[in-house]
Design an enzyme around this catalytic site. Structure first.
Site, PDB file in Angstrom:
ATOM      1  CB  SER A   1      39.830 -24.420  46.586  1.00 37.30           C
ATOM      2  OG  SER A   1      38.838 -24.776  47.685  1.00 37.30           O
TER       3      SER A   1
ATOM      4  CG  ASP B   1      32.873 -19.883  46.957  1.00 37.82           C
ATOM      5  OD1 ASP B   1      32.349 -20.836  47.775  1.00 37.82           O
ATOM      6  OD2 ASP B   1      34.174 -20.056  46.530  1.00 37.82           O
TER       7      ASP B   1
ATOM      8  CG  HIS C   1      34.349 -23.707  45.742  1.00 39.98           C
ATOM      9  ND1 HIS C   1      34.917 -22.533  46.288  1.00 39.98           N
ATOM     10  CD2 HIS C   1      35.313 -24.511  45.755  1.00 39.98           C
ATOM     11  CE1 HIS C   1      36.354 -22.860  46.687  1.00 39.98           C
ATOM     12  NE2 HIS C   1      36.457 -24.194  46.359  1.00 39.98           N
TER      13      HIS C   1
END
Length: 667
Positions: free
Chosen positions: A210, A316, A347
């Site tokens: 991320s 995601d 995610h």
């Protein structure tokens, strides 16, 4: 990012507190890496692999403050960022220098890392006691240092968080420079005692999920010397595309919210000017400003000299796979060495959806690019792709050879209200009309994908006689006439047919966290290497959304700047869809949906437009493996009664395989 902006649809997992139980150290010799057939072998026939020969308990743990050369908080003093280091003691005593694995993050203090939300901890003197994630436990005994960097404005670092901007990137790059003898670091935040990184050879690999992986992308795009490889997981490649897509707002807040969330209390108090800039220079109009240009790493992909091992979930909906697709394509154009894993999760870190195989692949990757071992990883298949929960196939290159952009066209079928999708254009003058309904989303539309309903237009192929594979990024060109001055558009591709998928809409985004733990290196009383296992969380579905994209119709003339629409005027716009790799099985149908606001994924326009599509001037451009010939083959002939009869290998180098049980490194 780990924190979903306010107003988003799908909540994140509630993080669990790590149970700080000491686990048994790894015993025995590491097994030969899976999939290493054909790799060069050592004197005893085994692939060369770094072994856990160094003491984790006796490792050197230290903190240094690295000078960034910036003064983001305008206090007249150059900002210093903290690099917490753990490294084996033995190599330095032997006169040997070692490489570095580095994770630069804003989350070490505010939010934690990983599925169990781990934070760094320190003793009373400020010496690091525990490092989040398994990188230190697993790799330090194998002759690597692990460096955990607090980005500017977070935790113990100076400066201000600027959400992927120059301060964020510079604060991580400065550490790479220091590791390579080009920067300055100090033993304390304000002191003058210099410290050198004489224990390292400077060869650095950055990793992170991320925001962390995003910074790895940003640092690689500077071309900094000494950064040998990056492993970006679910990472952003352009911050504009995190907050907007082609003018359509994807989040309910701007970068100022995220900066405020991750900053330390002291930074939050002194960084009001930066916070204001993140508001003023990121207008909610969706226009591309200088602020967004400075946070676009794709345009600098040509500077990347590091190899790239990219990982992303095709579902995601936080960091959409548009980020992956445009970054991957730009890296390919630049000739960058690269590898990719694509899962069916949202995610989620690969440590939590394919743990044993991930640790093995990462081990081989770092051994090759940081230790220089000729273990064959760079000659292995480029892509691992999850075909069904826990079942994976590989491709020699990705997208596979023979993939070709194929134009499909929507039309009205022989039955009123039923749309078709094929190679033949609609007759001139054929239209379809819908009204934006912000209460509905892509799942609502997919329930009636083959019908033109008041809220969307849908178009489907006939049932397929053979599998049809999409691999890469698609676009949809829409010609539409709005009834109001503002309009947002969504374009969605759907696989219509029953399947069992990872339930990416549920908490965990495709995984369930179990109670049992496996251990990935030695532990200490303050830093456990043992993590809760996971299993696929699945759902039986009647359809699967496989790609989506959004745009403000007002960007028809420029992707960078929107303008008011003239009601009753026809506009043409091409919408970018997220990258994917999906096989539509024989017996299923492929659908294209064009609609307005996708609830929870984009924000609605200021008006409620009715849009009329000119079908003769609307088309989808899909990356089909086998191109137009594959589409013709899949849509001619009778669909098989037994869907498996029309299935073939998905044009990879291996059949889909089920993930094997966790091997003997569990504790």
């Amino acid at each position: 990012m780990e924190i979903r902006a306010r107003g988003a649809r799908r909540p994140y997992r509630s993080y669990r507190t790590l149970i700080a139980a000491a686990c048994a150290a790894l015993l025995g010799v590491l097994l030969t890496p899976a999939g290493a057939q054909g790799a060069p072998r050592g004197p005893h026939g085994a692939v060369k692999v770094s072994q856990p020969v160094y003491s984790y308990a006796d490792s050197v743990r230290e903190s240094v403050w690295v000078d960034t050369g910036l003064d983001g908080d305008a206090d007249g003093v150059s900002d210093r960022v903290v690099a917490d280091i753990i490294r084996p003691a033995e190599p330095a005593r032997q006169g040997r220098k070692i490489p570095v694995i580095m994770d630069a993050s804003p989350y070490y203090s505010c939010c934690g890392r990983g599925n169990e939300s781990q934070r760094k901890t320190y003793d009373a003197d400020g010496t690091p006691l525990s490092f989040p994630l398994h990188y230190d436990n697993y790799f330090v005994p194998r002759g690597y240092a692990f460096v955990a960097v607090d980005l500017a404005g977070t935790s113990r670092s100076d400066g201000c968080a600027d959400v992927g901007g120059p301060s964020d990137v510079r604060s991580a790059k400065a550490v790479v420079d220091w590791l390579n003898g080009r920067g300055r670091a100090y033993t304390t935040r304000t002191g003058t005692t210099r410290v050198q990184a004489g224990w390292t050879n400077g060869r650095t690999g950055m990793i992170g999920k991320s925001y962390d992986g995003t910074i790895a992308n940003g640092v690689a795009a500077t071309g900094v010397r000494g950064l040998e490889t990056i492993v970006p997981i679910s990472a952003i490649s352009s911050w504009y595309d995190y907050y907007f897509q082609q003018g359509a707002p994807l989040q309910g807040s701007g970068p100022d919210w995220l900066a405020n969330y991750v900053e330390s209390p002291a930074a939050r108090a002194r960084c009001q000017v930066v916070q204001r800039r993140l508001v003023d220079e990121a207008p909610r109009t969706g226009d591309v400003t200088a602020l967004w240009e400075a946070r676009d790493y794709v345009k600098n992909a040509g500077r990347v000299t590091a190899s790239v091992f990219a990982v992303h979930g095709t579902q995601d909906l936080n960091v959409r796979t548009k980020h992956l697709g445009q970054w991957w394509d730009a890296l390919a154009d630049a000739g960058v060495e690269r590898k990719i894993w694509l899962s069916q999760t949202g995610h989620v870190d690969p440590f939590d959806f394919r743990r044993a195989e991930w640790v093995d692949a990462l081990h081989r990757w770092f051994d090759h690019y940081l230790l220089g071992y000729d273990n064959g990883i760079e000659r292995a298949p480029m892509a691992d792709i999850e075909r069904a929960p826990g079942q994976w196939s590989t491709d020699r290159v990705w997208p596979p050879r023979g993939t070709d952009t194929t134009t499909l066209r929507p039309a009205q079928g022989p039955v009123a209200g039923v749309g078709t999708l094929g190679r033949t254009a609609a007759r001139p003058g054929t239209t379809a009309t819908f009204t934006d309904d912000p209460r509905l989303d892509e799942e609502d539309w997919a329930e009636t994908a083959d019908l033109n309903t008041p809220d969307k237009s849908g178009f489907v192929t006939r049932p397929l006689s053979h599998d049809l594979r999409l691999s890469g990024s698609s676009t949809v060109t829409v010609t539409a006439t709005p009834s109001t001055e503002t309009a947002h558009l969504s374009a969605v591709l759907v696989d219509l047919g029953p399947d069992t998928i990872r339930d990416y809409n549920a908490p965990g985004e495709g995984i369930t966290t179990l109670t049992e733990r496996t251990c990935w290196g030695p532990s200490t009383p303050t830093d456990s290497s043992c993590y809760r296992e996971t299993a696929p969380r699945t759902a039986d579905v009647t359809h699967t959304v496989l790609s989506r994209g959004w745009a403000d119709l007002g960007t028809y003339a420029s992707a960078s700047h929107g303008r008011p629409l003239t009601p009753g005027t026809r506009y043409t716009l091409t919408i970018d869809l997220a990258a994917t790799d999906h096989v539509v099985p024989a017996g299923h149908r492929l659908a294209l949906i064009v609609a307005g606001t996708d609830r929870g994924l984009i924000q609605p326009p200021s008006t409620t437009p009715t849009l009329t599509l000119d079908l003769a001037r609307t088309s989808a451009h899909l990356p089909l493996v086998g191109g137009a010939r594959a589409f013709t083959r899949a849509t001619t002939g009778a669909a098989p009664t037994d869907p498996a009869a029309g299935r073939s290998r998905p044009d990879g180098v291996a059949e889909p395989r089920r993930t094997p049980p966790i091997p003997g490194e569990s504790g």
